[in-house]
Design an enzyme around this catalytic site. Sequence first.
Site: not given
Length: 520
Positions: A86, A176, A178, A232, A235-236
Amino acid sequence: MSLDSKLNRILIIDFGSQFTQLIARRIRELGVFSEIVSHKKVKNKNIGNSTKGIILSGGPLNVYEIKKYSFDKKIVEKGIPVLGICFGHQILSKLKGGTVKQSKNREFGLANIIKKKDSLLIKNFFNNKKKMKVWMSHADQVSKLPKNFDVIASSQNSKFAIVENKSKKLYGVQFHPEVTHTENGKKLISNFIFFICRIKKNWSSNDQKIKLIKDIRNQVGNCKVICALSGGVDSSVVAQLLNQAIGKKLYCIFVNTGLLRKNEEKQVVTTFKKKLKMNLIYVNAEKEFLKKLKNVSDPEKKRKIIGNLFIKIFENYAKKIKGVKFLAQGTLYPDLIESKSVTGSKTSKIKSHHNVGGLPKKMKLRLVEPLKSLFKDEVRKLGLELNLSKEIISRHPFPGPGLAIRMPGKITKEKINILKEADNYFIQALKEHGLYHKIWQAYAALLPVKTVGVMGDNRTYEYLCLLRAITSEDGMTADFFEFKKSFFQMISNKIVNSIRGINRVVYDITSKPPSTIELE
């Protein structure tokens, strides 16, 4: 890793695109190490022999503004294969003597490209088709090619949709590859990496785990870290990653905000304190959060109040633990890209995130965010590498501000209790019907609207419950999950008949974009 790393890699030069991390993700999926560096910081002299290929990302800039930004032109003259995507395609053409102008017809969204010539870059990309659907996002375009460049493919509005200078190994694509919207886009990236850059696979989830642990140790040294643990997935995984990196120097703080899912506080304490033997401090701050949120309706204010109070609590507990210098959070890349750019680009802010937009300017603790370049499904794979249970890592995403952003309008204890029950019934029904793992994220929300209903001979005036269930790969885009009518009938009856306070159930069928996954 630093620019002088001995590990062979693809260097991604970031011009501020919201899709830059998607490029890195595709390369990781192909089993190759990649590194992202801002166009303002990378210099030709710093690029060593370990760089086997360079990708120039897209971005919100245009070539008319390029003099305002620092970019070392010698980088594209090193003899290392270059792929411009792009804006990266436009700047590559401009630097090599081509011309870029504003498009007469802008291209945003799906477009068909037509093959004009064979190239190693598009080997097996078209799959014997004449046309391929790709995702365009540009208002400028290359209007004149540099010398010795050939046209490989064109679209209706972009004559130079794919171009190459074969002898110099310079390639440009206006679309794009990706993003998932581009048909077979990953194949084009694969061709660049393996056929043109001739790099071998050298990266895996285990390599990523080892690198992240090393990065954490280098960042925190001998200091102690407190981790914002919610239970969650994000964070776990952060907690377990830090646990393996620094062991007992980690102190997990779990704050019961009163805005958690039903029985969540019991599950977290059991898992992390009793099973995983981590240093876990349980803080019941339900009254404090609800007091701060009283009569607050604005979603941005809710997020900031919750984010600020989180940090205040962490700082208070940090004072009680000698040597704590860092706060660890489970911030992911979609959180960052919707809140602010990770490279300081001009990408638009979509919302404040409790881990990002809600942080006080003068926070006493330094942040550790080891997952900030990863997407949700990559975090799940990392969790498996860290030996977390499938029950933990397969949980649907849950926002840091909790039920506060699934309850538009004012927050009350009564509404929280109603919403906890509705959400629990919905999630349990998904599990019982074998649907939970087919859905990326599902939840119940309580709208600030009461409607008239009839139960028996009585008239009711109760809340409206909204159900949301979406499918997604990485949270950047999403579509609603299509349930059978029988499931809708079952869960609607279950919620209305079992929960006093709800007399109507609706289902959200909007995609992302234009909506977001969460309501607020």
